[in-house]
Design a protein around this motif. Structure first.
Motif, PDB file in Angstrom:
ATOM      1  N   SER A 111     -29.161 -54.038  15.456  1.00 21.64           N
ATOM      2  CA  SER A 111     -27.942 -54.535  14.894  1.00 21.64           C
ATOM      3  C   SER A 111     -28.190 -53.988  13.204  1.00 21.64           C
ATOM      4  N   ALA A 112     -27.397 -53.565  13.037  1.00 21.02           N
ATOM      5  CA  ALA A 112     -26.623 -52.581  11.767  1.00 21.02           C
ATOM      6  C   ALA A 112     -26.100 -53.985  10.864  1.00 21.02           C
ATOM      7  N   GLY A 113     -25.919 -55.521  11.304  1.00 20.95           N
ATOM      8  CA  GLY A 113     -25.801 -56.281  10.437  1.00 20.95           C
ATOM      9  C   GLY A 113     -24.458 -56.481  10.177  1.00 20.95           C
ATOM     10  N   SER A 114     -24.006 -57.916   9.821  1.00 20.96           N
ATOM     11  CA  SER A 114     -22.815 -57.998  10.418  1.00 20.96           C
ATOM     12  C   SER A 114     -22.732 -57.381   8.644  1.00 20.96           C
ATOM     13  N   ARG A 115     -22.726 -57.003   7.655  1.00 23.43           N
ATOM     14  CA  ARG A 115     -22.201 -55.620   6.683  1.00 23.43           C
ATOM     15  C   ARG A 115     -23.297 -54.756   6.626  1.00 23.43           C
ATOM     16  N   PRO A 116     -22.817 -53.565   7.581  1.00 18.90           N
ATOM     17  CA  PRO A 116     -24.020 -52.336   7.642  1.00 18.90           C
ATOM     18  C   PRO A 116     -24.252 -51.723   6.546  1.00 18.90           C
ATOM     19  N   ASP A 117     -25.267 -51.177   5.577  1.00 18.29           N
ATOM     20  CA  ASP A 117     -25.633 -50.564   4.405  1.00 18.29           C
ATOM     21  C   ASP A 117     -23.998 -49.194   4.520  1.00 18.29           C
ATOM     22  N   ASP A 118     -24.016 -48.363   4.716  1.00 18.59           N
ATOM     23  CA  ASP A 118     -23.106 -47.589   5.334  1.00 18.59           C
ATOM     24  C   ASP A 118     -21.462 -48.239   5.267  1.00 18.59           C
ATOM     25  N   TYR A 119     -21.346 -49.507   5.226  1.00 19.25           N
ATOM     26  CA  TYR A 119     -20.239 -49.502   5.740  1.00 19.25           C
ATOM     27  C   TYR A 119     -19.068 -49.496   5.562  1.00 19.25           C
ATOM     28  N   VAL A 120     -19.072 -48.388   4.113  1.00 18.20           N
ATOM     29  CA  VAL A 120     -18.255 -47.561   4.161  1.00 18.20           C
ATOM     30  C   VAL A 120     -17.746 -46.662   4.908  1.00 18.20           C
ATOM     31  N   LEU A 121     -18.692 -45.308   5.463  1.00 17.49           N
ATOM     32  CA  LEU A 121     -18.559 -44.681   7.019  1.00 17.49           C
ATOM     33  C   LEU A 121     -17.782 -45.048   8.135  1.00 17.49           C
ATOM     34  N   ARG A 122     -18.845 -46.475   8.358  1.00 18.06           N
ATOM     35  CA  ARG A 122     -18.404 -47.422   9.209  1.00 18.06           C
ATOM     36  C   ARG A 122     -16.969 -47.586   9.552  1.00 18.06           C
ATOM     37  N   GLY A 123     -15.635 -47.823   8.321  1.00 18.93           N
ATOM     38  CA  GLY A 123     -14.666 -48.202   8.161  1.00 18.93           C
ATOM     39  C   GLY A 123     -13.169 -47.227   8.005  1.00 18.93           C
ATOM     40  N   ILE A 124     -13.899 -45.907   7.366  1.00 15.47           N
ATOM     41  CA  ILE A 124     -12.930 -45.328   7.536  1.00 15.47           C
ATOM     42  C   ILE A 124     -12.130 -45.385   8.787  1.00 15.47           C
ATOM     43  N   PRO A 125     -10.399 -44.979   8.129  1.00 15.62           N
ATOM     44  CA  PRO A 125     -10.057 -45.286   9.766  1.00 15.62           C
ATOM     45  C   PRO A 125      -9.193 -44.491  10.337  1.00 15.62           C
ATOM     46  N   ASP A 126      -8.745 -44.214  11.353  1.00 12.97           N
ATOM     47  CA  ASP A 126      -8.526 -42.903  11.791  1.00 12.97           C
ATOM     48  C   ASP A 126      -9.008 -41.635  11.607  1.00 12.97           C
ATOM     49  N   LEU A 127     -10.584 -41.633  11.636  1.00 13.58           N
ATOM     50  CA  LEU A 127     -11.953 -40.674  11.573  1.00 13.58           C
ATOM     51  C   LEU A 127     -11.397 -39.764  12.453  1.00 13.58           C
ATOM     52  N   ARG A 128     -11.477 -38.740  12.397  1.00 10.66           N
ATOM     53  CA  ARG A 128     -11.704 -37.342  13.362  1.00 10.66           C
ATOM     54  C   ARG A 128     -12.750 -36.877  13.166  1.00 10.66           C
ATOM     55  N   THR A 129     -13.453 -36.029  12.260  1.00 14.01           N
ATOM     56  CA  THR A 129     -15.018 -36.083  12.631  1.00 14.01           C
ATOM     57  C   THR A 129     -15.340 -36.019  11.028  1.00 14.01           C
ATOM     58  N   LEU A 130     -16.790 -35.831  11.210  1.00 14.58           N
ATOM     59  CA  LEU A 130     -17.969 -36.358  10.778  1.00 14.58           C
ATOM     60  C   LEU A 130     -19.110 -35.298  10.490  1.00 14.58           C
ATOM     61  N   ARG A 131     -18.967 -34.742   9.207  1.00 10.88           N
ATOM     62  CA  ARG A 131     -20.757 -33.196   8.993  1.00 10.88           C
ATOM     63  C   ARG A 131     -21.451 -33.837   7.933  1.00 10.88           C
ATOM     64  N   VAL A 132     -23.135 -33.703   8.274  1.00  9.10           N
ATOM     65  CA  VAL A 132     -23.772 -34.640   7.634  1.00  9.10           C
ATOM     66  C   VAL A 132     -24.914 -33.348   7.137  1.00  9.10           C
ATOM     67  N   ASP A 133     -24.578 -33.116   6.293  1.00  8.67           N
ATOM     68  CA  ASP A 133     -26.148 -32.450   5.845  1.00  8.67           C
ATOM     69  C   ASP A 133     -27.069 -32.993   5.045  1.00  8.67           C
ATOM     70  N   THR A 134     -28.508 -33.240   6.153  1.00  6.35           N
ATOM     71  CA  THR A 134     -29.824 -33.583   5.547  1.00  6.35           C
ATOM     72  C   THR A 134     -30.634 -33.175   4.821  1.00  6.35           C
ATOM     73  N   GLU A 135     -31.081 -33.318   3.571  1.00  7.89           N
ATOM     74  CA  GLU A 135     -32.374 -32.655   3.171  1.00  7.89           C
ATOM     75  C   GLU A 135     -33.936 -33.073   3.532  1.00  7.89           C
ATOM     76  N   VAL A 136     -34.455 -32.358   2.631  1.00 12.16           N
ATOM     77  CA  VAL A 136     -36.392 -32.660   3.693  1.00 12.16           C
ATOM     78  C   VAL A 136     -36.278 -34.176   3.452  1.00 12.16           C
ATOM     79  N   PRO A 137     -36.776 -34.724   4.198  1.00 10.76           N
ATOM     80  CA  PRO A 137     -37.452 -36.452   3.849  1.00 10.76           C
ATOM     81  C   PRO A 137     -38.121 -36.686   3.170  1.00 10.76           C
ATOM     82  N   ILE A 138     -38.149 -37.603   2.210  1.00  9.84           N
ATOM     83  CA  ILE A 138     -39.051 -37.983   0.796  1.00  9.84           C
ATOM     84  C   ILE A 138     -40.401 -39.255   1.523  1.00  9.84           C
ATOM     85  N   ALA A 139     -41.252 -39.361   0.991  1.00  8.97           N
ATOM     86  CA  ALA A 139     -42.085 -40.114   1.630  1.00  8.97           C
ATOM     87  C   ALA A 139     -42.017 -41.150   0.646  1.00  8.97           C
TER      88      ALA A 139
END
Length: 176
Positions: free
Chosen positions: A94-122
């Protein structure tokens, strides 16, 4: 003419650009003869230990998706209206009642999402690392606008070690 006469002694004897043969030998080790090394007996236990080392240094099971793939898959699932599928990527399912990335989850009429990731940091000192942070850049396209976000997702191994789960995020809008 005087300039040429002044430079002539430097060119004839005192120049620091000596040919290769006049330079002092460097401290590099001699080249290894590969054909001679191939004839030596192989220590199979050392070779097996080297092959097993990456698996032993991983916080998740061999063959499990890495951190960046987990984040990318999660972002792709956000396009679906079923939030149960995206919540399954979070710790505890569960992401909880207000997930940390709620700005992405709340975009109305979302068509596409593109994510560019970088090397993970320990983000811990454990070996292997059990807390990783994956920096991301996200482009969200709606019917009317394109939005950009920068941030990160924090992940930890699942309790059973089968893969990574998201424990937190920080996603902020970016003006472009």
């Amino acid at each position: 003419m005087r300039r040429v006469l002044l430079l002539l002694p430097l060119l004839l004897g005192g120049c620091s650009c000596q040919p290769e043969s006049a330079r002092a030998p460097d401290d590099r080790p001699p080249p290894v003869d590969v054909s001679a090394a191939a004839s030596l007996p192989q220590d199979t236990s050392a070779a097996d230990a080297l092959r097993a080392a990456p698996a032993a240094l991983s916080a998740v099971a061999p063959g499990a998706e890495n951190e960046t793939t987990t984040v990318r898959n999660y972002i792709n699932v956000l396009l679906r209206p079923d939030r149960a599928a995206s919540d399954a990527f979070w710790r505890g399912g569960s992401a909880g009642s207000r997930p940390d990335d709620y700005v992405l989850r709340g975009i109305p009429d979302l068509r596409t999402l593109r994510v560019d990731t970088e090397v993970p940091i320990a983000r811990d000192t454990a070996v292997p690392s059990r807390l990783r942070e994956v920096p991301v850049r996200v482009r969200a396209v709606t019917a009317e606008n394109t939005f950009y976000y920068d941030g990160w997702y924090r992940l930890q191994p699942r309790a059973d070690g089968s893969g990574w789960e998201i424990t937190g995020a920080s996603i902020q809008p970016v003006l472009r």
